[in-house]
Motif scaffolding. Structure first.
Motif, short mmCIF file in Angstrom:
data_model
loop_
_atom_site.label_atom_id
_atom_site.label_comp_id
_atom_site.label_asym_id
_atom_site.label_seq_id
_atom_site.Cartn_x
_atom_site.Cartn_y
_atom_site.Cartn_z
N GLU A 1 -13.29 -0.60 -6.95
CA GLU A 1 -12.18 -0.95 -6.07
C GLU A 1 -11.17 -1.85 -6.78
O GLU A 1 -9.96 -1.65 -6.65
CB GLU A 1 -12.71 -1.65 -4.81
N GLU A 2 -11.67 -2.82 -7.54
CA GLU A 2 -10.78 -3.72 -8.27
C GLU A 2 -9.97 -2.97 -9.33
O GLU A 2 -8.78 -3.22 -9.51
CB GLU A 2 -11.60 -4.84 -8.94
N VAL A 3 -10.61 -2.03 -10.03
CA VAL A 3 -9.91 -1.24 -11.05
C VAL A 3 -8.85 -0.37 -10.39
O VAL A 3 -7.71 -0.30 -10.87
CB VAL A 3 -10.91 -0.39 -11.88
N ARG A 4 -9.21 0.31 -9.29
CA ARG A 4 -8.23 1.15 -8.58
C ARG A 4 -7.02 0.32 -8.15
O ARG A 4 -5.88 0.76 -8.29
CB ARG A 4 -8.88 1.81 -7.36
N THR A 5 -7.26 -0.87 -7.62
CA THR A 5 -6.18 -1.74 -7.19
C THR A 5 -5.29 -2.13 -8.37
O THR A 5 -4.06 -2.08 -8.27
CB THR A 5 -6.75 -3.01 -6.51
N ALA A 6 -5.91 -2.49 -9.48
CA ALA A 6 -5.13 -2.86 -10.67
C ALA A 6 -4.28 -1.68 -11.16
O ALA A 6 -3.12 -1.86 -11.53
CB ALA A 6 -6.07 -3.33 -11.78
N LEU A 7 -4.85 -0.47 -11.14
CA LEU A 7 -4.11 0.71 -11.58
C LEU A 7 -2.94 1.01 -10.63
O LEU A 7 -1.84 1.35 -11.08
CB LEU A 7 -5.03 1.93 -11.68
N MET A 8 -3.18 0.88 -9.32
CA MET A 8 -2.12 1.17 -8.34
C MET A 8 -1.00 0.15 -8.41
O MET A 8 0.15 0.47 -8.12
CB MET A 8 -2.69 1.20 -6.92
N ASN A 9 -1.32 -1.08 -8.79
CA ASN A 9 -0.32 -2.15 -8.83
C ASN A 9 0.44 -2.23 -10.14
O ASN A 9 1.34 -3.05 -10.27
CB ASN A 9 -0.98 -3.50 -8.53
N ASP A 10 0.08 -1.39 -11.10
CA ASP A 10 0.75 -1.41 -12.39
C ASP A 10 1.85 -0.36 -12.41
O ASP A 10 1.61 0.82 -12.16
CB ASP A 10 -0.26 -1.13 -13.51
N ALA A 11 3.06 -0.78 -12.73
CA ALA A 11 4.22 0.11 -12.70
C ALA A 11 4.08 1.30 -13.65
O ALA A 11 4.55 2.40 -13.37
CB ALA A 11 5.48 -0.67 -13.03
N LYS A 12 3.43 1.12 -14.79
CA LYS A 12 3.29 2.19 -15.78
C LYS A 12 2.22 3.20 -15.41
O LYS A 12 2.24 4.33 -15.90
CB LYS A 12 2.95 1.60 -17.15
N ILE A 13 1.29 2.83 -14.55
CA ILE A 13 0.13 3.67 -14.25
C ILE A 13 0.13 4.20 -12.82
O ILE A 13 -0.47 5.23 -12.53
CB ILE A 13 -1.17 2.85 -14.48
N SER A 14 0.80 3.53 -11.90
CA SER A 14 0.65 3.81 -10.47
C SER A 14 0.98 5.24 -10.06
O SER A 14 0.46 5.72 -9.07
CB SER A 14 1.49 2.83 -9.65
N GLY A 15 1.78 5.95 -10.81
CA GLY A 15 2.16 7.31 -10.43
C GLY A 15 1.15 8.38 -10.81
O GLY A 15 1.30 9.55 -10.45
N TYR A 16 0.09 8.01 -11.50
CA TYR A 16 -0.89 8.99 -11.97
C TYR A 16 -2.13 9.01 -11.09
O TYR A 16 -2.51 7.99 -10.51
CB TYR A 16 -1.33 8.67 -13.41
N LYS A 17 -2.75 10.17 -11.00
CA LYS A 17 -4.00 10.32 -10.26
C LYS A 17 -5.13 10.07 -11.26
O LYS A 17 -5.47 10.92 -12.07
CB LYS A 17 -4.09 11.75 -9.68
N ILE A 18 -5.66 8.85 -11.21
CA ILE A 18 -6.75 8.47 -12.10
C ILE A 18 -8.00 8.23 -11.26
O ILE A 18 -7.99 7.42 -10.33
CB ILE A 18 -6.39 7.20 -12.91
N ASN A 19 -9.05 8.95 -11.58
CA ASN A 19 -10.32 8.79 -10.90
C ASN A 19 -11.10 7.65 -11.57
O ASN A 19 -11.15 7.57 -12.79
CB ASN A 19 -11.14 10.08 -10.97
N VAL A 20 -11.69 6.82 -10.74
CA VAL A 20 -12.44 5.67 -11.24
C VAL A 20 -13.84 5.71 -10.65
O VAL A 20 -14.01 5.85 -9.44
CB VAL A 20 -11.77 4.34 -10.83
N SER A 21 -14.83 5.60 -11.50
CA SER A 21 -16.21 5.42 -11.03
C SER A 21 -16.87 4.40 -11.93
O SER A 21 -16.45 4.19 -13.07
CB SER A 21 -16.97 6.75 -11.03
N THR A 22 -17.89 3.75 -11.40
CA THR A 22 -18.58 2.70 -12.15
C THR A 22 -20.08 2.88 -12.00
O THR A 22 -20.57 3.14 -10.89
CB THR A 22 -18.17 1.31 -11.63
N ARG A 23 -20.77 2.77 -13.11
CA ARG A 23 -22.23 2.83 -13.14
C ARG A 23 -22.72 1.72 -14.05
O ARG A 23 -22.32 1.65 -15.21
CB ARG A 23 -22.72 4.15 -13.71
N GLN A 24 -23.56 0.88 -13.50
CA GLN A 24 -24.15 -0.22 -14.27
C GLN A 24 -23.08 -1.03 -15.00
O GLN A 24 -23.21 -1.38 -16.16
CB GLN A 24 -25.21 0.30 -15.23
N LYS A 25 -21.99 -1.26 -14.29
CA LYS A 25 -20.85 -2.07 -14.76
C LYS A 25 -20.06 -1.41 -15.89
O LYS A 25 -19.25 -2.05 -16.54
CB LYS A 25 -21.31 -3.47 -15.18
#
Length: 113
Positions: free
Chosen positions: A50-74
């Protein structure tokens, strides 16, 4: 026999460290990281995602892209398509900046943009 197992384990750890050093963070994903407390680890992984998705959405250079994020064992896994190498690097930097992230596996691909 115990000595032989510990030497084999040491060799594996050395090979993993060498591979990580030579190939970057993607190699780290293939190492089986010991996890203390499955349930709390899973909740922590969800929070990191959730924190990574939020950071990606709030970044002007990245927010327009569909980036999938998953986390396993940090370890954060990024997938999707971006327009160029700079966007790939920026997404990786943002994911790494999140507290609790132990590594990032960047599987982003460059597409038309």
């Amino acid at each position: 026999m115990s000595y032989l197992r510990s030497m084999t384990s040491l060799k594996v750890k050395i090979l993993i460290a060498l591979n990580l050093f030579l190939n970057g963070t993607a190699a780290f994903a293939f190492h089986n990281v010991e996890m203390h407390g499955q349930a709390s680890g899973c909740q922590h992984d969800q929070h990191i995602s959730e924190e990574v998705r939020t950071a990606l959405m709030n970044d002007a250079k990245i927010s327009g892209y569909k980036i999938n994020v998953s986390t396993r064992q940090k370890i954060v896994y990024l997938s999707g398509e971006v327009s160029g190498r700079e966007s790939m690097i920026r997404a990786n930097e943002l994911a790494r900046s999140i507290k609790g992230v132990r590594g990032v596996v960047n599987m982003l691909k460059m597409g038309p943009g």
